[in-house]
Each structure stands twice: as structure tokens, then as C-alpha cells.
Design a protein around this motif. Structure first.
Motif, PDB file in Angstrom:
ATOM      1  N   TYR A 190      64.806 -36.826 -38.760  1.00  0.00           N
ATOM      2  CA  TYR A 190      64.226 -37.694 -39.792  1.00  0.00           C
ATOM      3  C   TYR A 190      65.198 -38.808 -40.180  1.00  0.00           C
ATOM      4  O   TYR A 190      65.190 -39.279 -41.310  1.00  0.00           O
ATOM      5  CB  TYR A 190      63.879 -36.876 -41.036  1.00  0.00           C
ATOM      6  CG  TYR A 190      62.966 -35.708 -40.743  1.00  0.00           C
ATOM      7  CD1 TYR A 190      61.616 -35.909 -40.466  1.00  0.00           C
ATOM      8  CD2 TYR A 190      63.464 -34.414 -40.731  1.00  0.00           C
ATOM      9  CE1 TYR A 190      60.799 -34.839 -40.181  1.00  0.00           C
ATOM     10  CE2 TYR A 190      62.642 -33.335 -40.451  1.00  0.00           C
ATOM     11  CZ  TYR A 190      61.307 -33.555 -40.175  1.00  0.00           C
ATOM     12  OH  TYR A 190      60.495 -32.493 -39.894  1.00  0.00           O
ATOM     13  N   GLU A 191      66.030 -39.216 -39.264  1.00  0.00           N
ATOM     14  CA  GLU A 191      66.952 -40.294 -39.588  1.00  0.00           C
ATOM     15  C   GLU A 191      66.180 -41.589 -39.724  1.00  0.00           C
ATOM     16  O   GLU A 191      65.132 -41.771 -39.113  1.00  0.00           O
ATOM     17  CB  GLU A 191      68.016 -40.403 -38.500  1.00  0.00           C
ATOM     18  CG  GLU A 191      67.475 -40.735 -37.130  1.00  0.00           C
ATOM     19  CD  GLU A 191      68.572 -40.774 -36.097  1.00  0.00           C
ATOM     20  OE1 GLU A 191      68.229 -41.075 -34.919  1.00  0.00           O
ATOM     21  OE2 GLU A 191      69.737 -40.521 -36.430  1.00  0.00           O
ATOM     22  N   PRO A 192      66.673 -42.517 -40.560  1.00  0.00           N
ATOM     23  CA  PRO A 192      65.933 -43.774 -40.793  1.00  0.00           C
ATOM     24  C   PRO A 192      65.854 -44.623 -39.531  1.00  0.00           C
ATOM     25  O   PRO A 192      66.727 -44.579 -38.667  1.00  0.00           O
ATOM     26  CB  PRO A 192      66.765 -44.463 -41.882  1.00  0.00           C
ATOM     27  CG  PRO A 192      68.119 -43.856 -41.766  1.00  0.00           C
ATOM     28  CD  PRO A 192      67.922 -42.434 -41.347  1.00  0.00           C
ATOM     29  N   THR A 193      64.782 -45.372 -39.426  1.00  0.00           N
ATOM     30  CA  THR A 193      64.548 -46.237 -38.281  1.00  0.00           C
ATOM     31  C   THR A 193      65.462 -47.449 -38.343  1.00  0.00           C
ATOM     32  O   THR A 193      65.644 -48.050 -39.403  1.00  0.00           O
ATOM     33  CB  THR A 193      63.091 -46.691 -38.260  1.00  0.00           C
ATOM     34  OG1 THR A 193      62.253 -45.537 -38.270  1.00  0.00           O
ATOM     35  CG2 THR A 193      62.793 -47.516 -37.014  1.00  0.00           C
ATOM     36  N   VAL A 194      66.023 -47.773 -37.210  1.00  0.00           N
ATOM     37  CA  VAL A 194      66.877 -48.954 -37.123  1.00  0.00           C
ATOM     38  C   VAL A 194      65.995 -50.137 -36.716  1.00  0.00           C
ATOM     39  O   VAL A 194      65.408 -50.124 -35.630  1.00  0.00           O
ATOM     40  CB  VAL A 194      68.013 -48.733 -36.110  1.00  0.00           C
ATOM     41  CG1 VAL A 194      68.867 -49.997 -36.001  1.00  0.00           C
ATOM     42  CG2 VAL A 194      68.864 -47.549 -36.521  1.00  0.00           C
ATOM     43  N   GLU A 195      65.903 -51.082 -37.582  1.00  0.00           N
ATOM     44  CA  GLU A 195      65.102 -52.267 -37.310  1.00  0.00           C
ATOM     45  C   GLU A 195      65.955 -53.265 -36.535  1.00  0.00           C
ATOM     46  O   GLU A 195      66.890 -53.859 -37.074  1.00  0.00           O
ATOM     47  CB  GLU A 195      64.592 -52.891 -38.615  1.00  0.00           C
ATOM     48  CG  GLU A 195      63.729 -51.980 -39.442  1.00  0.00           C
ATOM     49  CD  GLU A 195      62.416 -51.669 -38.767  1.00  0.00           C
ATOM     50  OE1 GLU A 195      62.053 -52.389 -37.795  1.00  0.00           O
ATOM     51  OE2 GLU A 195      61.753 -50.711 -39.185  1.00  0.00           O
ATOM     52  N   TRP A 196      65.639 -53.401 -35.277  1.00  0.00           N
ATOM     53  CA  TRP A 196      66.424 -54.293 -34.422  1.00  0.00           C
ATOM     54  C   TRP A 196      65.918 -55.736 -34.472  1.00  0.00           C
ATOM     55  O   TRP A 196      66.699 -56.661 -34.247  1.00  0.00           O
ATOM     56  CB  TRP A 196      66.372 -53.806 -32.970  1.00  0.00           C
ATOM     57  CG  TRP A 196      66.923 -52.415 -32.792  1.00  0.00           C
ATOM     58  CD1 TRP A 196      66.240 -51.267 -32.664  1.00  0.00           C
ATOM     59  CD2 TRP A 196      68.299 -52.060 -32.754  1.00  0.00           C
ATOM     60  NE1 TRP A 196      67.063 -50.186 -32.538  1.00  0.00           N
ATOM     61  CE2 TRP A 196      68.369 -50.648 -32.581  1.00  0.00           C
ATOM     62  CE3 TRP A 196      69.499 -52.780 -32.848  1.00  0.00           C
ATOM     63  CZ2 TRP A 196      69.566 -49.961 -32.513  1.00  0.00           C
ATOM     64  CZ3 TRP A 196      70.698 -52.094 -32.765  1.00  0.00           C
ATOM     65  CH2 TRP A 196      70.741 -50.692 -32.593  1.00  0.00           C
ATOM     66  N   PHE A 197      64.652 -55.929 -34.754  1.00  0.00           N
ATOM     67  CA  PHE A 197      64.082 -57.276 -34.685  1.00  0.00           C
ATOM     68  C   PHE A 197      63.514 -57.735 -36.026  1.00  0.00           C
ATOM     69  O   PHE A 197      62.749 -58.681 -36.074  1.00  0.00           O
ATOM     70  CB  PHE A 197      62.966 -57.325 -33.635  1.00  0.00           C
ATOM     71  CG  PHE A 197      63.413 -56.878 -32.271  1.00  0.00           C
ATOM     72  CD1 PHE A 197      64.162 -57.727 -31.484  1.00  0.00           C
ATOM     73  CD2 PHE A 197      63.104 -55.619 -31.794  1.00  0.00           C
ATOM     74  CE1 PHE A 197      64.583 -57.317 -30.235  1.00  0.00           C
ATOM     75  CE2 PHE A 197      63.526 -55.213 -30.556  1.00  0.00           C
ATOM     76  CZ  PHE A 197      64.276 -56.066 -29.760  1.00  0.00           C
ATOM     77  N   GLY A 199      64.475 -58.796 -40.020  1.00  0.00           N
ATOM     78  CA  GLY A 199      65.583 -59.195 -40.883  1.00  0.00           C
ATOM     79  C   GLY A 199      66.017 -60.613 -40.592  1.00  0.00           C
ATOM     80  O   GLY A 199      65.572 -61.266 -39.632  1.00  0.00           O
ATOM     81  N   LYS A 200      66.882 -61.069 -41.406  1.00  0.00           N
ATOM     82  CA  LYS A 200      67.330 -62.443 -41.290  1.00  0.00           C
ATOM     83  C   LYS A 200      68.207 -62.599 -40.051  1.00  0.00           C
ATOM     84  O   LYS A 200      69.149 -61.831 -39.832  1.00  0.00           O
ATOM     85  CB  LYS A 200      68.109 -62.842 -42.542  1.00  0.00           C
ATOM     86  CG  LYS A 200      68.472 -64.317 -42.558  1.00  0.00           C
ATOM     87  CD  LYS A 200      69.157 -64.684 -43.867  1.00  0.00           C
ATOM     88  CE  LYS A 200      69.497 -66.176 -43.892  1.00  0.00           C
ATOM     89  NZ  LYS A 200      70.173 -66.570 -45.162  1.00  0.00           N
ATOM     90  N   GLY A 201      67.905 -63.586 -39.287  1.00  0.00           N
ATOM     91  CA  GLY A 201      68.678 -63.849 -38.074  1.00  0.00           C
ATOM     92  C   GLY A 201      68.280 -63.004 -36.876  1.00  0.00           C
ATOM     93  O   GLY A 201      68.869 -63.149 -35.801  1.00  0.00           O
ATOM     94  N   LYS A 202      67.308 -62.099 -37.066  1.00  0.00           N
ATOM     95  CA  LYS A 202      66.889 -61.248 -35.951  1.00  0.00           C
ATOM     96  C   LYS A 202      65.533 -61.645 -35.386  1.00  0.00           C
ATOM     97  O   LYS A 202      65.018 -60.985 -34.504  1.00  0.00           O
ATOM     98  CB  LYS A 202      66.821 -59.787 -36.395  1.00  0.00           C
ATOM     99  CG  LYS A 202      68.151 -59.238 -36.844  1.00  0.00           C
ATOM    100  CD  LYS A 202      68.026 -57.786 -37.256  1.00  0.00           C
ATOM    101  CE  LYS A 202      69.360 -57.232 -37.731  1.00  0.00           C
ATOM    102  NZ  LYS A 202      69.240 -55.809 -38.131  1.00  0.00           N
ATOM    103  N   GLU A 203      64.927 -62.716 -35.920  1.00  0.00           N
ATOM    104  CA  GLU A 203      63.627 -63.099 -35.443  1.00  0.00           C
ATOM    105  C   GLU A 203      63.742 -63.672 -34.022  1.00  0.00           C
ATOM    106  O   GLU A 203      64.716 -64.345 -33.687  1.00  0.00           O
ATOM    107  CB  GLU A 203      62.981 -64.146 -36.370  1.00  0.00           C
ATOM    108  CG  GLU A 203      62.753 -63.650 -37.787  1.00  0.00           C
ATOM    109  CD  GLU A 203      63.989 -63.809 -38.657  1.00  0.00           C
ATOM    110  OE1 GLU A 203      65.011 -64.259 -38.102  1.00  0.00           O
ATOM    111  OE2 GLU A 203      63.942 -63.470 -39.852  1.00  0.00           O
TER     112      GLU A 203
END
Length: 716
Positions: A190-197, A199-203
Motif C-alpha cells: 500500500y505504498e503511495p503512488t509515485v507520480e512521474w508525469f 506536477g510542475k515541470g513534468k508535463e
């Protein structure tokens, strides 16, 4: 997994961090270098080893009730000046842990069943055998589980051949696997999801791939399904059989390669050796080997294949003046051919006399009587004689030519008795085989004429006339063939059969042995070319509605109700009683021209325009028993003698071949076929020779009709 180097680097990094936490390394004074010359290297090593220890460890060790490890001593390091802890060296005595440990098994990852029949289970690091530990029975195992409650936490070690306890970490992994959990205890589902795309600068300005979505991502592959179903069907049908799992009993099969029995075949022949050089091949040969100018010119004029040797001897004063050999490449190529074409097996040549292969046949003089000279000669003026027939008593001969003339001859004296004239060509004439009557049939275009010869005694004339022109006619039947009687004609034509229009010229007439049925074949290539006529009922019928090929000849079997039909390539045998095809004979002739059956009914001869004569055994096979090739041109006629073991064949080469053909009653004995005589007396006219031959029934005499207009009687 990390490599050993990464593991060591990690451990060193941990030691450095722990040193930084415990104390800082003091600055080294330059004066201490001289004062520390007497310090031993061992103190330096001990100091480096003890820097990683922490005071908390000493506190925990002192606080424990039971000292597992030996008590350390605290000393001051001569190098750093700080206190350090030193443990005493462990002596491997009897009471130490390492002294009572067994040497581990060092055999490696090999199948353990290799040592099932041996007293040891492997070898230690020194190469000594590791003996198999003692095993108890099932009762001992049960008592161990009762006395030791932790025995269930042990597992069988195949390498050591004994039970070894499992560690708590291994037991925890087993528990997790039984519960269906992840074996790793540190894994967090149940570890938190890492949002790779996000957030700011990741678009992402552009997508990862602009290709359209492939169809295979949402629709299963049809071709993969067909391929899998094909394999499944093959497995169900047994066409694909999986390999059997290997078991301990599948031991490799070894055999001695030198224990094979010796071969009976001879060893291969050695390759031919090249010829050794002679004096003529020397660079400085003697004078007698040098050719003269005349010999050199003669050698050059001879073809290369016919020369005794492919070089001329030459004389050189020294070896260095010898030029390069111009035939070197050709000589090497010929040598390769000798090796390539050399025989590998030596075969024994059979010394057989060719005369011994020729079958031993009786001499013709012992097979007499047979016709061997010309006795009488009848002549048709300016016409080809195509047909001839003899009476059953052998006294009369009737012949027909292309001008429409039919002549009656007396065999004994060669006198012409009577002559009849018809419109068109005469295709066939045939005498009735009955002995109580006497008449013959003449075949012309679309007509059959039944003629009674003159000067018959009343005993024979009356039955003959009543047979052809009875007082009460049988009831008429529906048939395209018309029967008309004319008993009052002076020329003797009593009965006439009118065939359907456009039937063509009748080229063959054959009688049944009883004389009531006769069959005719006309030159019209259709199913209406064959007709069977019955005199007693005055009825005619076409036996075939549809037949393959153009019918050339037909014959009645002398004993059985069988009917032989010869087309251009085949001879078919029909059963008239059952109305079915019995067999098909394949003579291998391109165009069948003549055919006759033996009086016994078991053998038949077939001749063709390709000069072959085939003898068939009807009880043996549908292929020819023997093929005779004695004529140089097309065969025109064949005929068996009704009482003597003779048969004759005539050809367009103007000759008549006489054969002795004896058939034995024993089925295991093959027929005896012996060529006896070649009769020459007819001239070849317009490429045609002897057109028909017939035997005299009661004498070994032969009647032949030729394209030269002559009829010859051959006597013995």
C-alpha cells in the motif's frame, strides 16, 4: 542482487559512518612518527579493527547474564592514543565449536542418486570421503518428534544427508507462503503512488508515441489461435508425443565399440597408384630414348587419345635448364579423375556361357507334322484376297476379294467349283462349324449372305436348307436388323441379313462352336458395329450400348459363355450369362490387328500392327505370358489349329510363321512354344503381305490369302 564488490563497498561505507558517529580521528602529530617506530604492525591492525566498535556494544555485553563470547580487554592504542577493545584468540581445542564440526560435503551440484549404492555421500575439501550418517527407522523418527517439539522446524539436507533446523527467517518465509502473502517482509503493498508525469515541470508536450493503437491490444490474434488449435489436435491424435520425464532408472546405455562382430564384407580397394617415372621422363635421358624427326612428326599426327604417352623425351644439359611442365594441370586433373572413378568394391565376374542361357528347345524335326512346302495355288485376277475360310470337313476353301468375287475351291486338286459376284468389297467369309450342315456366310456392305455350296448330297442339303429357310418362321421381333429368305435363287444365296444403314463393311464374322450364334464386326466405330445373330430365332441384337474404344475383333469362348472383345489397346472378357465384365487383358500393343483362342479355352494369342505377338494364359495373369517378335512388319492374322498343337501368324512382310504351341493339362507346366518354319511364297503388294491364314481342320495344312491375289495351300 548486488555483486560481491558492491557488498564490500557497502560494508566499508557503514564502518566509516560508524567511526564518524563514535569519535573523530585525531590529527597526527609529526613527532609521533618517530616515536611510533617501535610499534608493531599488529597494533595498527588492531587499532583499525577496533575503531568500528561502539560503547553501546560493550554495555550490552556486560549487561547480559550469560557471556556467549570471551570477555574482551580494554587497552590504549599506541597509534591513535584512544582506548580499544581486544578479544583473545580462539584456540581450536576440543571444547571449541570448530573442533567438533564435521567437514562439509564438497561434491557440488550433482545428482545425489549417484551415491545411492556407495557408503559415502561425497568428498570434503581435502578429497576425503564423507561417510553417510546413520539413519534410524520410522519409530526413531516418531520418537524424535515426541521428545523434541522443535523437530518440525527442520528440513532434509540432501548434500549432508541429515535434517538441519531452519532459521527464524526461513520459517517466516514458509509461513508467508502458506498464507499466500509476499515472502518479503519489508514489502509494502500500500505504498503511495509515485507520480512521474504529474506536477510542475513534468508535463509532456508530445506523447510518448504517436502510433495508432494496434489492434492486437484489444483483439486476440486469430493466427495464434489457429496455430495453437493445430498443435492441440496433433497432440490429441497422437502425432505429437512429448518426451517422457527422466527418472532414476533411465541410466545411460554404454557398450564397448570394439566388441562388434567383424564384417563379412571385403575391405575397400586401395586407390590406384600413379605410374612410376621411367628413363624417358628423365631430364637427361639416354640417346636411344630420344625420338628422331620422323618419330616426332608421326607422334604429332596421331590423336591425343591414341598416343602411347602424352609427352616426348627431351634432353637438357643441367637440371636448372628444365622448363616448367606444361601438362601439370591436366595431369593433376586426370589423377583426380582416377581417384574419383576408382572402384570401391571388387566384384567377381561370372564366367557364363551365353549358349547356356538359351532355353533348350526340341528340334523342329521331332515336332512333325507341320506345313513346310507349297502344294497348290489359286489366283484371283487383279484383286486382293482379304478373307479365306475352310469347311469343317477340310475339303472346301472359300475366298473373297476386293472386287466382290467369292470363289469356292476344292482343296485336294485346286479346282474352282463356283464363283459368286456381289456389289462392293468382300470383307469377311466364314464357314459354319456344324458338321450336319454345310453353308458359309459372306459379309459385304451392310449385308450378310448365307450361301449353300453346290453338289451337296441330300443328307446334308436338306438339313442345311431347313436351317436357313424353315417352313414355319419364328415370330418376328422388334429389331433394326432385317432377315429375308430367298430359297429359290439359283446362286445358292438362301438367306440375307440387312444391317442398319451406314453400318459399313463387315470386316469379321465369327461363329459360336454350336453353329447357332454368329457375331459380326463392321468398320463403323460405334456401339452399333458389333451384332450377335441367332439363326433359330432369326433375332439380332447389339450387345453393347456403350463401349470404350473402337472394336477391332470379337470371339466366342469354345466352352464357357464368355465373349472376347478386342479394342485398339485392350481385350475385355465378358460373361454373357451374367452380363458383366470379368477381366481386361493388357497386351501392351499400340493397335490390335488379330486374335484367336486356343481350343482348350485357357489361352489366347493377340497380334498387333507393332509386330508383336502376345500369348496370354487366362488363368495366370492379365499381362502376357510371353511376347514373340519374329515379324519385321505388322501382323495381319493369327489362327490356332483345331486338333494339332500348331498355330500360325502372317504379316505384311510376306512371310508366315509356323509355331508349335503345346498346352499341358498340368497347370504347373508352362506351355511349350517352339518356332518351326518360315513360309515364303507371297509377294508384298502396296505394303501389304499375307492378309489371312486358316488351318485345314483334319490335316496339318495351312491356307493363306495374300494381297498379291494368290491363295496358297501349304502341306506337310
Amino acid at each position: 542482487m548486488l555483486s560481491d564488490e558492491e557488498t564490500r563497498e557497502g560494508e566499508e561505507g557503514e564502518d566509516e559512518e560508524s567511526d564518524e558517529e563514535v569519535d573523530e580521528f585525531p590529527e597526527i602529530d609529526a613527532e609521533s612518527d618517530s616515536g611510533s617506530d617501535g610499534a608493531s604492525d599488529e597494533d595498527e591492525d588492531e587499532g583499525e579493527d577496533d575503531e568500528g566498535s561502539s560503547p553501546s556494544d560493550s554495555d550490552s555485553d556486560s549487561s547480559s547474564d550469560v557471556d556467549i563470547f570471551p570477555k574482551p580487554k580494554d587497552i590504549i592504542s599506541e597509534i591513535t592514543g584512544h582506548p580499544k577493545r581486544v578479544y583473545p584468540e580462539i584456540e581450536p581445542e576440543y571444547d571449541s565449536d570448530s573442533s567438533i564440526e564435521d567437514d562439509p560435503n564438497r561434491v557440488g551440484n550433482i545428482p545425489s542418486h549417484w551415491y545411492d549404492d556407495l557408503p559415502h555421500i561425497g568428498y570434503d575439501i581435502n578429497g576425503k570421503r564423507v561417510l553417510r550418517p546413520a539413519k534410524g527407522d520410522e519409530l526413531d523418527k516418531f520418537l524424535e518428534t515426541v521428545e523434541d517439539p522443535t523437530s518440525w522446524t527442520s528440513a532434509w539436507d540432501k548434500n549432508a544427508q541429515m535434517n538441519k533446523p531452519l532459521s527464524p527467517e526461513e520459517l517466516d518465509i514458509i509461513r508467508r507462503l502458506q498464507a499466500g502473502e509476499n515472502p518479503d517482509g519489508d514489502y509494502d503493498p500500500y505504498e503511495p503512488t509515485v507520480e512521474w508525469f504529474i506536477g510542475k515541470g513534468k508535463e509532456e508536450v508530445m506523447p510518448l508515441s504517436a502510433a495508432p493503437e494496434p489492434k492486437r491490444r484489444w483483439l486476440p490474434s486469430k493466427w495464434e489461435k489457429q496455430k495453437i488449435m493445430k498443435i492441440v489436435r496433433a497432440i490429441r491424435q497422437g502425432r505429437i508425443v512429448g518426451s517422457k520425464p527422466k527418472t532414476a532408472g533411465d541410466k545411460p546405455q554404454f557398450y564397448a565399440i570394439w566388441n562388434e562382430p567383424p564384417s563379412n564384407q571385403a575391405p575397400p580397394l586401395p586407390a590406384p597408384k600413379p605410374a612410376l617415372p621411367t628413363h624417358a621422363e628423365s631430364y637427361n635421358p639416354p640417346e636411344e630414348y630420344l625420338p628422331t624427326a620422323a618419330e616426332r612428326k608421326e607422334w604429332e599426327n596421331i590423336d591425343a587419345e591414341d598416343r602411347e604417352r602424352d609427352y616426348l623425351p627431351q634432353k637438357h644439359s643441367s637440371l636448372r635448364l628444365v622448363p616448367a611442365f606444361d601438362q601439370f594441370i591436366k595431369q593433376r586433373f586426370n589423377r583426380q579423375l582416377d581417384l574419383y572413378l576408382a572402384p570401391r568394391i571388387q566384384r567377381t565376374r561370372l564366367n557364363i556361357d551365353p549358349n547356356s542361357l538359351i532355353p533348350k528347345l526340341p528340334s523342329p524335326s521331332s515336332l512333325r507334322p507341320f506345313p513346310n512346302y507349297r502344294s497348290l495355288k489359286f489366283t484371283h485376277m487383279n484383286a486382293r484376297v482379304r478373307c479365306v475360310s475352310t469347311s469343317p470337313d477340310g475339303a472346301w476353301v472359300v475366298s473373297g476379294d476386293d472386287n466382290g468375287h467369292v470363289n469356292l475351291w476344292e482343296v485336294n486338286v485346286g479346282r474352282e467349283v463356283q464363283k459368286w459376284n456381289f456389289d462392293g468389297n468382300i470383307g469377311a467369309v466364314e464357314w459354319c462349324p456344324r458338321t450336319d450342315t454345310s453353308y458359309f456366310v459372306v459379309g459385304t456392305y451392310d449385308k450378310l449372305h448365307f450361301i449353300i455350296p453346290p453338289n451337296l448330297p441330300s443328307v446334308v442339303h436338306n438339313p442345311t436348307h431347313s436351317t436357313l429357310a424353315p417352313a414355319t418362321l419364328p415370330p418376328a421381333t422388334q429389331s433394326p436388323v432385317k432377315w429375308s429368305s430367298s430359297p429359290g435363287r439359283e446362286d445358292g444365296v438362301v438367306l440375307t441379313i440387312l444391317l442398319p444403314a451406314a453400318s459399313g463393311l463387315i470386316k469379321q464374322i465369327t461363329w459360336h462352336r454350336k453353329g447357332d450364334y454368329l457375331a459380326t464386326v463392321s468398320n463403323r466405330e460405334s456401339q452399333g458395329s458389333v451384332w450377335i445373330h441367332q439363326l433359330s430365332r432369326r433375332h439380332s441384337q447389339a450387345p453393347f450400348k456403350k463401349i470404350k474404344g473402337a472394336v477391332q475383333l470379337v470371339l466366342f469362348h469354345p466352352i464357357k459363355p464368355h465373349f472376347f472383345v478386342a479394342t485398339q489397346r485392350y481385350v475385355r472378357v465378358y460373361n454373357l450369362a451374367e452380363q458383366k465384365l470379368i477381366k481386361t487383358l493388357m497386351p501392351g500393343i499400340k493397335w490390335i490387328s488379330s486374335m484367336d483362342i486356343h481350343p482348350s479355352g485357357d489361352h489366347i494369342i493377340v497380334g498387333g500392327y507393332d509386330k508383336k505377338l502376345c500369348w496370354f494364359d487366362l488363368e495366370l495373369n492379365d499381362k502376357p505370358y510371353k511376347i514373340l517378335r519374329y515379324h519385321t512388319r505388322a501382323i495381319r492374322s493369327l489362327h490356332f489349329h483345331p486338333s494339332y498343337p500348331l498355330f500360325a501368324s502372317s504379316s505384311d512382310d510376306g512371310t508366315i510363321q509356323i509355331f508349335h504351341g503345346r498346352v499341358y493339362s498340368d497347370l504347373m507346366t508352362d506351355p511349350l512354344i517352339v518356332p518351326l518354319k518360315i513360309l515364303r511364297g507371297h509377294d508384298v503388294n502396296d505394303g501389304l503381305g499375307v492378309l489371312q491364314v486358316r488351318w485345314v481342320s483334319k490335316q496339318p495344312w495351312l491356307i493363306s490369302a495374300g494381297a498379291d491375289g494368290n491363295i496358297i495351300v501349304w502341306c506337310s
